[in-house]
Design a protein around this motif. Structure first.
Motif, PDB file in Angstrom:
ATOM      1  N   PRO A   6      42.908  35.383  42.786  1.00 33.84           N
ATOM      2  CA  PRO A   6      42.232  35.500  41.484  1.00 33.84           C
ATOM      3  C   PRO A   6      40.711  35.564  41.611  1.00 33.84           C
ATOM      4  O   PRO A   6      40.053  36.321  40.883  1.00 33.84           O
ATOM      5  CB  PRO A   6      42.675  34.229  40.747  1.00 33.84           C
ATOM      6  CG  PRO A   6      43.961  33.836  41.391  1.00 33.84           C
ATOM      7  CD  PRO A   6      43.790  34.200  42.836  1.00 33.84           C
ATOM      8  N   GLN A  14      38.235  45.140  35.947  1.00 34.51           N
ATOM      9  CA  GLN A  14      39.618  44.888  35.578  1.00 34.51           C
ATOM     10  C   GLN A  14      39.946  45.545  34.244  1.00 34.51           C
ATOM     11  O   GLN A  14      39.100  45.636  33.349  1.00 34.51           O
ATOM     12  CB  GLN A  14      39.878  43.380  35.472  1.00 34.51           C
ATOM     13  CG  GLN A  14      39.653  42.628  36.769  1.00 34.51           C
ATOM     14  CD  GLN A  14      40.053  41.166  36.673  1.00 34.51           C
ATOM     15  OE1 GLN A  14      40.544  40.710  35.648  1.00 34.51           O
ATOM     16  NE2 GLN A  14      39.847  40.432  37.760  1.00 34.51           N
ATOM     17  N   HIS A  18      44.427  42.548  31.326  1.00 38.81           N
ATOM     18  CA  HIS A  18      45.446  42.682  32.366  1.00 38.81           C
ATOM     19  C   HIS A  18      44.871  42.313  33.740  1.00 38.81           C
ATOM     20  O   HIS A  18      44.883  43.119  34.672  1.00 38.81           O
ATOM     21  CB  HIS A  18      46.011  44.099  32.393  1.00 38.81           C
ATOM     22  CG  HIS A  18      46.893  44.402  31.217  1.00 38.81           C
ATOM     23  ND1 HIS A  18      48.169  43.912  31.097  1.00 38.81           N
ATOM     24  CD2 HIS A  18      46.649  45.135  30.092  1.00 38.81           C
ATOM     25  CE1 HIS A  18      48.695  44.344  29.956  1.00 38.81           C
ATOM     26  NE2 HIS A  18      47.792  45.077  29.334  1.00 38.81           N
ATOM     27  N   PRO A  19      44.415  41.073  33.899  1.00 41.56           N
ATOM     28  CA  PRO A  19      43.857  40.663  35.194  1.00 41.56           C
ATOM     29  C   PRO A  19      44.902  40.637  36.299  1.00 41.56           C
ATOM     30  O   PRO A  19      44.563  40.695  37.479  1.00 41.56           O
ATOM     31  CB  PRO A  19      43.321  39.259  34.905  1.00 41.56           C
ATOM     32  CG  PRO A  19      44.153  38.761  33.762  1.00 41.56           C
ATOM     33  CD  PRO A  19      44.395  39.979  32.913  1.00 41.56           C
ATOM     34  N   GLU A  20      46.190  40.578  35.909  1.00 46.55           N
ATOM     35  CA  GLU A  20      47.245  40.485  36.922  1.00 46.55           C
ATOM     36  C   GLU A  20      47.308  41.726  37.813  1.00 46.55           C
ATOM     37  O   GLU A  20      47.763  41.650  38.958  1.00 46.55           O
ATOM     38  CB  GLU A  20      48.606  40.257  36.256  1.00 46.55           C
ATOM     39  CG  GLU A  20      49.209  41.443  35.514  1.00 46.55           C
ATOM     40  CD  GLU A  20      48.632  41.668  34.116  1.00 46.55           C
ATOM     41  OE1 GLU A  20      49.052  42.631  33.454  1.00 46.55           O
ATOM     42  OE2 GLU A  20      47.765  40.855  33.702  1.00 46.55           O
ATOM     43  N   GLU A  22      44.725  43.498  39.149  1.00 49.54           N
ATOM     44  CA  GLU A  22      43.805  43.319  40.270  1.00 49.54           C
ATOM     45  C   GLU A  22      44.193  42.117  41.122  1.00 49.54           C
ATOM     46  O   GLU A  22      43.990  42.124  42.345  1.00 49.54           O
ATOM     47  CB  GLU A  22      42.372  43.165  39.761  1.00 49.54           C
ATOM     48  CG  GLU A  22      41.753  44.453  39.248  1.00 49.54           C
ATOM     49  CD  GLU A  22      41.700  45.537  40.318  1.00 49.54           C
ATOM     50  OE1 GLU A  22      41.499  45.215  41.505  1.00 49.54           O
ATOM     51  OE2 GLU A  22      41.868  46.715  39.965  1.00 49.54           O
ATOM     52  N   ILE A  23      44.740  41.083  40.509  1.00 51.22           N
ATOM     53  CA  ILE A  23      45.163  39.911  41.284  1.00 51.22           C
ATOM     54  C   ILE A  23      46.270  40.300  42.263  1.00 51.22           C
ATOM     55  O   ILE A  23      46.260  39.897  43.432  1.00 51.22           O
ATOM     56  CB  ILE A  23      45.624  38.777  40.350  1.00 51.22           C
ATOM     57  CG1 ILE A  23      44.425  38.216  39.575  1.00 51.22           C
ATOM     58  CG2 ILE A  23      46.303  37.655  41.139  1.00 51.22           C
ATOM     59  CD1 ILE A  23      44.807  37.204  38.491  1.00 51.22           C
ATOM     60  N   THR A  24      47.220  41.119  41.795  1.00 48.77           N
ATOM     61  CA  THR A  24      48.306  41.566  42.663  1.00 48.77           C
ATOM     62  C   THR A  24      47.769  42.439  43.795  1.00 48.77           C
ATOM     63  O   THR A  24      48.202  42.313  44.953  1.00 48.77           O
ATOM     64  CB  THR A  24      49.350  42.348  41.853  1.00 48.77           C
ATOM     65  OG1 THR A  24      49.876  41.505  40.827  1.00 48.77           O
ATOM     66  CG2 THR A  24      50.493  42.814  42.740  1.00 48.77           C
ATOM     67  N   GLY A 222      54.975  42.498  41.651  1.00 50.72           N
ATOM     68  CA  GLY A 222      53.851  42.849  40.786  1.00 50.72           C
ATOM     69  C   GLY A 222      53.094  44.087  41.206  1.00 50.72           C
ATOM     70  O   GLY A 222      52.333  44.652  40.414  1.00 50.72           O
TER      71      GLY A 222
END
Length: 290
Positions: A6, A14, A18-20, A22-24, A222
């Motif tokens: 994160p 980002q 939907h930050p997930e 870039e986290i993925t 993801g």
């Protein structure tokens, strides 16, 4: 550690809410870099850096005493929802920006331009960029040029192998896309020359690089790359391109049949999410005789 995903993702632009995504992407590249064991303080040459997904993780990994020379031939306005220029500028303005120098140009151009400057690096990284090359000859030229300039080469590319059924459509989609792209004189598609791990190792050996470590990783659910590629092949634009670029009727039939096979594989998931195929991660050292 994976727990840094994160934090590293926050270095990049980002998609709102939907930050997930870039986290993925950051988590996936943490897995790659951990397998390569790139140390703190390393001087890294990253070829085919794109918008900097791997660059951000590399910059975090090498720490304040390390540095990344990140090279990509893409136009500054290439990419969506953010362009290369926007994504790279955002990274440069962040906490690890001082550890990154961006270079515009093909890997071959950059290596030629710096050949007389005695500029060397500890390692070279090619992370998910080989399939962008216009032909296998590009990889041959790059690997040949890296002799005497780096101690090791680290490569990550899709394995054209599916451990789990949800990612099988991704494998089929890449073969369909690669066949279509082989009929074009030029392209900006993600998949142009889908070399297998075996083919990459064969080319590397001819260029006097020895694979000293390799393994396959199974991406987490993801990672959306498989879904994106499948969606591209199943689009009407793909069918239109087949009609436009493929003159041979038999080959056109084969490509459209491959597209139908992608659709059938998606249907077989019975509403399940399309996955991303296995990823091959490898490290190369110079052959003793090279």
């Amino acid at each position: 550690p994976l727990s840094l995903a994160p934090k590293i993702a926050a270095y990049s632009l980002q998609v709102p809410n939907h930050p997930e995504i870039e986290i993925t992407q950051a988590a996936h590249r943490i897995h790659l870099i951990n397998n390569w064991a790139i140390p703190r303080g390393a001087r890294v040459l990253e070829l085919g850096c794109g918008q900097g997904n791997a660059t951000a993780v590399l910059a975090e990994a090498v720490g304040e005493s390390g540095h990344i020379d990140a090279v990509d031939p893409g136009s500054p306005d290439y990419g969506a929802p953010f362009t290369l220029s926007q994504a790279q500028s955002h990274l440069s303005s962040g906490p690890v920006g001082g550890r990154i120098t961006w270079h515009r140009g093909t890997p071959q151009e950059f290596l030629l331009q710096t050949s007389n400057s005695n500029q060397n690096w500890d390692v070279a990284v090619l992370s998910h960029c080989i399939w962008y090359f216009s032909s296998p000859d590009v990889l041959t030229e790059i690997l040949t040029s890296l002799h005497g300039r780096v101690h090791q080469i680290h490569i990550a590319e899709y394995a054209l192998q599916s451990t789990h059924p949800p990612s099988f459509p991704h494998v089929l989609a890449v073969l369909a896309r690669g066949t279509l792209e082989s009929q074009k004189d030029s392209s900006t598609e993600n998949v142009r020359t889908p070399l297998t791990p075996s083919a990459i190792k064969q080319i590397s050996h001819k260029c006097h690089w020895e694979c000293v470590r390799e393994r396959n990783l199974v991406p987490g659910p993801g990672l959306q790359d498989g879904s994106w590629e499948v969606g591209s092949v199943m689009s009407e634009d793909f069918a239109s391109e087949v009609e436009k670029f493929v003159a041979n009727e038999r080959l056109r039939t084969v490509i459209l049949s491959a597209r139908d096979a992608v659709g059938a594989a998606v249907t077989a998931l019975e509403g399940g999410k399309v996955g991303t195929m296995d990823v091959w991660v490898a490290s190369f050292s110079p052959l003793a005789s090279g």
